[in-house]
Motif scaffolding. Structure first.
Motif, PDB file in Angstrom:
ATOM      1  N   SER A 104       0.813  -1.210   0.000  1.00 20.75           N
ATOM      2  CA  SER A 104       0.000   0.000   0.000  1.00 20.75           C
ATOM      3  C   SER A 104       0.850   1.265   0.000  1.00 20.75           C
ATOM      4  O   SER A 104       0.501   2.249  -0.664  1.00 20.75           O
ATOM      5  N   ALA A 105       1.952   1.252   0.738  1.00 22.07           N
ATOM      6  CA  ALA A 105       2.782   2.452   0.816  1.00 22.07           C
ATOM      7  C   ALA A 105       3.416   2.783  -0.530  1.00 22.07           C
ATOM      8  O   ALA A 105       3.449   3.946  -0.954  1.00 22.07           O
ATOM      9  N   TYR A 106       3.917   1.770  -1.216  1.00 23.54           N
ATOM     10  CA  TYR A 106       4.548   2.002  -2.520  1.00 23.54           C
ATOM     11  C   TYR A 106       3.516   2.363  -3.588  1.00 23.54           C
ATOM     12  O   TYR A 106       3.731   3.270  -4.397  1.00 23.54           O
ATOM     13  N   PHE A 107       2.392   1.655  -3.580  1.00 22.85           N
ATOM     14  CA  PHE A 107       1.334   1.973  -4.537  1.00 22.85           C
ATOM     15  C   PHE A 107       0.780   3.378  -4.313  1.00 22.85           C
ATOM     16  O   PHE A 107       0.419   4.070  -5.264  1.00 22.85           O
ATOM     17  N   SER A 155       5.334  -2.726 -12.528  1.00 24.90           N
ATOM     18  CA  SER A 155       6.735  -2.973 -12.197  1.00 24.90           C
ATOM     19  C   SER A 155       6.936  -3.105 -10.694  1.00 24.90           C
ATOM     20  O   SER A 155       7.680  -3.974 -10.226  1.00 24.90           O
ATOM     21  N   GLN A 156       6.269  -2.242  -9.939  1.00 22.48           N
ATOM     22  CA  GLN A 156       6.389  -2.302  -8.480  1.00 22.48           C
ATOM     23  C   GLN A 156       5.782  -3.593  -7.941  1.00 22.48           C
ATOM     24  O   GLN A 156       6.312  -4.198  -7.001  1.00 22.48           O
ATOM     25  N   PHE A 157       4.688  -4.021  -8.533  1.00 27.49           N
ATOM     26  CA  PHE A 157       4.043  -5.270  -8.126  1.00 27.49           C
ATOM     27  C   PHE A 157       4.982  -6.461  -8.333  1.00 27.49           C
ATOM     28  O   PHE A 157       5.146  -7.306  -7.448  1.00 27.49           O
ATOM     29  N   ILE A 158       5.623  -6.515  -9.497  1.00 25.49           N
ATOM     30  CA  ILE A 158       6.562  -7.604  -9.781  1.00 25.49           C
ATOM     31  C   ILE A 158       7.742  -7.553  -8.827  1.00 25.49           C
ATOM     32  O   ILE A 158       8.185  -8.584  -8.281  1.00 25.49           O
ATOM     33  N   PHE A 159       8.256  -6.350  -8.597  1.00 26.60           N
ATOM     34  CA  PHE A 159       9.401  -6.215  -7.685  1.00 26.60           C
ATOM     35  C   PHE A 159       9.045  -6.679  -6.275  1.00 26.60           C
ATOM     36  O   PHE A 159       9.815  -7.404  -5.629  1.00 26.60           O
ATOM     37  N   LEU A 160       7.883  -6.273  -5.803  1.00 27.97           N
ATOM     38  CA  LEU A 160       7.473  -6.668  -4.459  1.00 27.97           C
ATOM     39  C   LEU A 160       7.218  -8.171  -4.376  1.00 27.97           C
ATOM     40  O   LEU A 160       7.489  -8.802  -3.349  1.00 27.97           O
ATOM     41  N   PHE A 161       6.673  -8.741  -5.460  1.00 31.22           N
ATOM     42  CA  PHE A 161       6.493 -10.195  -5.470  1.00 31.22           C
ATOM     43  C   PHE A 161       7.825 -10.903  -5.267  1.00 31.22           C
ATOM     44  O   PHE A 161       7.918 -11.898  -4.532  1.00 31.22           O
ATOM     45  N   LEU A 162       8.872 -10.394  -5.900  1.00 32.95           N
ATOM     46  CA  LEU A 162      10.175 -11.041  -5.818  1.00 32.95           C
ATOM     47  C   LEU A 162      10.807 -10.917  -4.435  1.00 32.95           C
ATOM     48  O   LEU A 162      11.780 -11.617  -4.138  1.00 32.95           O
ATOM     49  N   THR A 163      10.270 -10.031  -3.602  1.00 31.48           N
ATOM     50  CA  THR A 163      10.785  -9.896  -2.232  1.00 31.48           C
ATOM     51  C   THR A 163       9.987 -10.724  -1.226  1.00 31.48           C
ATOM     52  O   THR A 163      10.338 -10.751  -0.040  1.00 31.48           O
ATOM     53  N   THR A 164       8.931 -11.380  -1.701  1.00 35.02           N
ATOM     54  CA  THR A 164       8.051 -12.087  -0.759  1.00 35.02           C
ATOM     55  C   THR A 164       8.650 -13.371  -0.206  1.00 35.02           C
ATOM     56  O   THR A 164       8.036 -14.003   0.646  1.00 35.02           O
ATOM     57  N   GLY A 165       9.831 -13.742  -0.696  1.00 28.86           N
ATOM     58  CA  GLY A 165      10.461 -14.939  -0.164  1.00 28.86           C
ATOM     59  C   GLY A 165      10.724 -14.864   1.335  1.00 28.86           C
ATOM     60  O   GLY A 165      10.858 -15.894   1.999  1.00 28.86           O
ATOM     61  N   TYR A 200      10.533 -18.605 -10.039  1.00 25.54           N
ATOM     62  CA  TYR A 200      10.222 -17.194  -9.791  1.00 25.54           C
ATOM     63  C   TYR A 200      10.144 -16.414 -11.100  1.00 25.54           C
ATOM     64  O   TYR A 200       9.279 -15.537 -11.265  1.00 25.54           O
ATOM     65  N   ILE A 201      11.028 -16.703 -12.039  1.00 27.05           N
ATOM     66  CA  ILE A 201      10.982 -16.038 -13.340  1.00 27.05           C
ATOM     67  C   ILE A 201       9.682 -16.367 -14.066  1.00 27.05           C
ATOM     68  O   ILE A 201       9.020 -15.473 -14.623  1.00 27.05           O
ATOM     69  N   LYS A 208       3.217 -10.702 -15.356  1.00 30.60           N
ATOM     70  CA  LYS A 208       3.367  -9.638 -16.343  1.00 30.60           C
ATOM     71  C   LYS A 208       2.354  -9.787 -17.470  1.00 30.60           C
ATOM     72  O   LYS A 208       1.741  -8.806 -17.910  1.00 30.60           O
ATOM     73  N   ALA A 209       2.181 -11.019 -17.938  1.00 30.27           N
ATOM     74  CA  ALA A 209       1.205 -11.274 -18.999  1.00 30.27           C
ATOM     75  C   ALA A 209      -0.211 -10.978 -18.514  1.00 30.27           C
ATOM     76  O   ALA A 209      -1.028 -10.397 -19.244  1.00 30.27           O
TER      77      ALA A 209
END
Length: 225
Positions: A104-107, A155-165, A200-201, A208-209
């Protein structure tokens, strides 16, 4: 060095863990993103419309979230809030709440930047037509802002997804948790983390699609201009 991926894919338990991890990671990320976007709209509106008191609370909240690591927020939500408020939730629910707050903060900042791209001329024209403030914002400003900033939101959504580990740190059986579990049993770290990287990729490309499809369907008027 001999690569032994067969130690992963020949074991049904490991394949099931990876599949479960993919599903959990994707589902928790989507839940956090949707709820985070809803909260972000409120935060962005409070700041853009200069709502007394709420704008200061929103600004402080956004700065706090954006200047602390996700894992700190996750631990506070999972272990701090239950002690403070006396409730018990499953760890996956804590993960969703932490992701919601983080997203929410980034969005909110992306949306606020989008609100500022709508020209004053459109505001003046809407006022001249007698369109109220609420209708003007949600019928004119919001659609244009989201369309304008959709690529940044994506882009922010994808980036945040990659940090969810990091949610694996509280025991949520996400994709990283599955990888760490398999690694602890097979000691094939290189193969395990190559597998995680590929998964993850693939998930990121799928997201993205999906977002491109949403953009094409939701903002047809933008491409038609």
């Amino acid at each position: 060095m001999e690569l032994r991926f067969f130690e992963i894919y020949r074991n049904p338990e490991y394949l099931w863990l990876l599949a479960e991890g993919v599903g959990f990671s994707a589902a928790l990320t989507l839940a956090g993103a949707v709820l985070g976007f809803i909260l972000a709209c409120g935060l962005a509106v409070a700041r853009h419309e200069q709502i007394p008191v709420l704008r200061w609370i929103a600004a402080a909240y956004v700065d706090f979230i954006r200047n602390t690591p996700l894992i700190v927020q996750l631990f506070f939500v999972a272990f701090g809030l239950p002690q403070l408020l006396g409730y018990v939730w499953p760890f996956w629910a804590h993960a969703v709440l932490a992701l919601t707050l983080n997203f929410s903060a980034y969005f909110a900042e992306i949306l606020r930047a989008g609100f500022q791209t709508v020209s004053e001329g459109q505001h003046d024209a809407a006022k001249a037509l007698g369109i109220g403030r609420f209708t003007r914002f949600f019928k004119i400003v919001m659609p244009q802002s989201v369309a304008q900033m959709f690529a940044s939101l994506n882009s922010q959504f994808i980036f945040l997804f990659l940090t969810t580990g990091v949610i694996s740190e509280i025991g949520v059986r996400d994709l990283t948790f599955a990888g760490l579990y398999i690694d602890s049993r097979t000691f094939r770290s290189f193969e395990v983390f190559i597998t995680l990287t590929i998964l993850y990729i693939l998930i990121s490309l799928a997201f993205k699609a999906m977002m491109s499809l949403v953009e094409a369907r939701a903002f047809r008027w933008k491409t038609a201009r």
